[in-house]
Design a protein around this motif. Sequence first.
Motif, PDB file in Angstrom:
ATOM      1  N   GLU A   1       9.615   1.777  -9.080  1.00  0.00           N
ATOM      2  CA  GLU A   1       8.484   2.450  -8.438  1.00  0.00           C
ATOM      3  C   GLU A   1       7.177   1.833  -8.915  1.00  0.00           C
ATOM      4  N   GLN A   2       7.050   1.617 -10.212  1.00  0.00           N
ATOM      5  CA  GLN A   2       5.825   1.012 -10.738  1.00  0.00           C
ATOM      6  C   GLN A   2       5.571  -0.354 -10.107  1.00  0.00           C
ATOM      7  N   PHE A   3       6.598  -1.190 -10.059  1.00  0.00           N
ATOM      8  CA  PHE A   3       6.420  -2.534  -9.512  1.00  0.00           C
ATOM      9  C   PHE A   3       6.006  -2.481  -8.050  1.00  0.00           C
ATOM     10  N   MET A   4       6.677  -1.671  -7.254  1.00  0.00           N
ATOM     11  CA  MET A   4       6.364  -1.624  -5.828  1.00  0.00           C
ATOM     12  C   MET A   4       5.000  -1.029  -5.536  1.00  0.00           C
ATOM     13  N   LEU A   5       4.469  -0.233  -6.447  1.00  0.00           N
ATOM     14  CA  LEU A   5       3.131   0.326  -6.258  1.00  0.00           C
ATOM     15  C   LEU A   5       2.035  -0.711  -6.468  1.00  0.00           C
ATOM     16  N   THR A   6       2.396  -1.888  -6.956  1.00  0.00           N
ATOM     17  CA  THR A   6       1.385  -2.933  -7.163  1.00  0.00           C
ATOM     18  C   THR A   6       1.208  -3.825  -5.944  1.00  0.00           C
ATOM     19  N   PHE A   7       1.974  -3.591  -4.873  1.00  0.00           N
ATOM     20  CA  PHE A   7       1.866  -4.424  -3.673  1.00  0.00           C
ATOM     21  C   PHE A   7       0.659  -3.950  -2.862  1.00  0.00           C
ATOM     22  N   VAL A   8      -0.425  -4.684  -2.917  1.00  0.00           N
ATOM     23  CA  VAL A   8      -1.668  -4.277  -2.267  1.00  0.00           C
ATOM     24  C   VAL A   8      -2.063  -5.303  -1.210  1.00  0.00           C
ATOM     25  N   SER A   9      -2.374  -4.828  -0.004  1.00  0.00           N
ATOM     26  CA  SER A   9      -2.929  -5.714   1.018  1.00  0.00           C
ATOM     27  C   SER A   9      -4.436  -5.762   0.813  1.00  0.00           C
ATOM     28  N   GLY A  10      -5.145  -6.312   1.756  1.00  0.00           N
ATOM     29  CA  GLY A  10      -6.595  -6.304   1.636  1.00  0.00           C
ATOM     30  C   GLY A  10      -7.237  -7.638   1.929  1.00  0.00           C
ATOM     31  N   ASN A  11      -6.439  -8.618   2.386  1.00  0.00           N
ATOM     32  CA  ASN A  11      -7.002  -9.936   2.661  1.00  0.00           C
ATOM     33  C   ASN A  11      -6.865 -10.332   4.124  1.00  0.00           C
ATOM     34  N   SER A  12      -6.555  -9.354   4.982  1.00  0.00           N
ATOM     35  CA  SER A  12      -6.463  -9.649   6.412  1.00  0.00           C
ATOM     36  C   SER A  12      -7.867  -9.807   6.995  1.00  0.00           C
ATOM     37  N   LYS A  13      -7.936 -10.306   8.217  1.00  0.00           N
ATOM     38  CA  LYS A  13      -9.248 -10.443   8.843  1.00  0.00           C
ATOM     39  C   LYS A  13      -9.890  -9.084   9.050  1.00  0.00           C
ATOM     40  N   PHE A  14      -9.066  -8.069   9.356  1.00  0.00           N
ATOM     41  CA  PHE A  14      -9.612  -6.718   9.531  1.00  0.00           C
ATOM     42  C   PHE A  14     -10.309  -6.270   8.248  1.00  0.00           C
ATOM     43  N   ASP A  15      -9.649  -6.504   7.100  1.00  0.00           N
ATOM     44  CA  ASP A  15     -10.257  -6.125   5.823  1.00  0.00           C
ATOM     45  C   ASP A  15     -11.547  -6.900   5.585  1.00  0.00           C
ATOM     46  N   LYS A  16     -11.522  -8.182   5.906  1.00  0.00           N
ATOM     47  CA  LYS A  16     -12.716  -9.001   5.684  1.00  0.00           C
ATOM     48  C   LYS A  16     -13.866  -8.547   6.568  1.00  0.00           C
ATOM     49  N   VAL A  17     -13.555  -8.148   7.817  1.00  0.00           N
ATOM     50  CA  VAL A  17     -14.600  -7.635   8.704  1.00  0.00           C
ATOM     51  C   VAL A  17     -15.168  -6.340   8.141  1.00  0.00           C
ATOM     52  N   GLU A  18     -14.297  -5.477   7.653  1.00  0.00           N
ATOM     53  CA  GLU A  18     -14.772  -4.213   7.075  1.00  0.00           C
ATOM     54  C   GLU A  18     -15.698  -4.444   5.891  1.00  0.00           C
ATOM     55  N   ARG A  19     -15.447  -5.519   5.144  1.00  0.00           N
ATOM     56  CA  ARG A  19     -16.272  -5.816   3.970  1.00  0.00           C
ATOM     57  C   ARG A  19     -17.476  -6.679   4.324  1.00  0.00           C
ATOM     58  N   GLY A  20     -17.642  -7.014   5.600  1.00  0.00           N
ATOM     59  CA  GLY A  20     -18.774  -7.833   6.019  1.00  0.00           C
ATOM     60  C   GLY A  20     -18.611  -9.298   5.707  1.00  0.00           C
ATOM     61  N   GLU A  21     -17.369  -9.735   5.485  1.00  0.00           N
ATOM     62  CA  GLU A  21     -17.109 -11.130   5.128  1.00  0.00           C
ATOM     63  C   GLU A  21     -16.733 -11.973   6.349  1.00  0.00           C
ATOM     64  N   ALA A  22     -16.510 -11.341   7.483  1.00  0.00           N
ATOM     65  CA  ALA A  22     -16.108 -12.052   8.700  1.00  0.00           C
ATOM     66  C   ALA A  22     -16.503 -11.201   9.905  1.00  0.00           C
TER      67      ALA A  22
ATOM     68  N   ASN B   1       0.828  -1.209   0.000  1.00  0.00           N
ATOM     69  CA  ASN B   1       0.000   0.000   0.000  1.00  0.00           C
ATOM     70  C   ASN B   1       0.860   1.257   0.000  1.00  0.00           C
ATOM     71  N   LEU B   2       1.962   1.221  -0.733  1.00  0.00           N
ATOM     72  CA  LEU B   2       2.888   2.353  -0.746  1.00  0.00           C
ATOM     73  C   LEU B   2       2.296   3.585  -1.424  1.00  0.00           C
ATOM     74  N   PHE B   3       1.231   3.395  -2.173  1.00  0.00           N
ATOM     75  CA  PHE B   3       0.586   4.535  -2.848  1.00  0.00           C
ATOM     76  C   PHE B   3      -0.110   5.463  -1.865  1.00  0.00           C
ATOM     77  N   TYR B   4      -0.256   5.056  -0.609  1.00  0.00           N
ATOM     78  CA  TYR B   4      -0.836   5.934   0.401  1.00  0.00           C
ATOM     79  C   TYR B   4       0.221   6.742   1.154  1.00  0.00           C
ATOM     80  N   HIS B   5       1.487   6.444   0.944  1.00  0.00           N
ATOM     81  CA  HIS B   5       2.548   7.138   1.677  1.00  0.00           C
ATOM     82  C   HIS B   5       2.769   8.529   1.080  1.00  0.00           C
ATOM     83  N   THR B   6       2.595   9.534   1.885  1.00  0.00           N
ATOM     84  CA  THR B   6       2.779  10.908   1.408  1.00  0.00           C
ATOM     85  C   THR B   6       3.823  11.665   2.223  1.00  0.00           C
TER      86      THR B   6
END
Length: 223
Positions: free
Chosen positions: A176-197, A105-110
């Motif tokens: 830079e392009q390659f490292m910007l493709t590293f995306v999280s989003g499969n943790s339990k926290f993410d799943k809870v946020e999406r109503g999946e857990a 999630n390096l695209f959020y680093h400012t």
Amino acid sequence: MSIVLVSCSDDEPTTGPVHIFETTPYIIAMPSNMPPPILPVDNPLTYEGIALGKALFFEKMMSKDGTVSCGSCHNQSNAFTDNGKVFSEGIEGKVGNRNSMPLFNLFYHTKGFFWDGRSKTLREQSLEPIENPLEMGETLEHVVIKLSSIEKYRTLFYNAFEDSTITTINMSLAMEQFMLTFVSGNSKFDKVERGEAQFTDSEKRGMGLFNRGLETDGTVRGA
């Protein structure tokens, strides 16, 4: 898609094929619970640029003795960290003074990159470990010479930037392009946020303690 047209002056013949350079845009698949990525407008993601960046990220030739790559200390199976080591190790077994930070999630680093935020952009950050004597211990000039001797890299650079001449600027843009493709989003926290857990009671209490703004039952304090 990047397109470059080579035109002729009015007094030159216009017969013959027009040269068109094309790259394939890459769209990051973002989980529904995450905001859109903040991407650099001067370095659009392309499949060709990402392929080059990936090759460079895992290329041990980038180090002085050919034993260390970016991927050596940023292990993909461990959120691109250094396998739980206290301090990361570079060439010749040299030990640094920090552990390689996770890369996602390096695209959020400012506020900058590295633990101390000393590099303002990801492309700047990508080059620093190469010349760090405790990490890859090489010079950028020598890296360019080594990569330029390999046809595979001349082709990859041409496919990404329409130029087989290898430069440190294009190296950094590709990584830079390659490292910007590293995306999280499969943790339990993410799943809870999406109503999946759902969190367990213990996890709810932990989240409350972590945020210091929630009751232990998971409700917002004062709501």
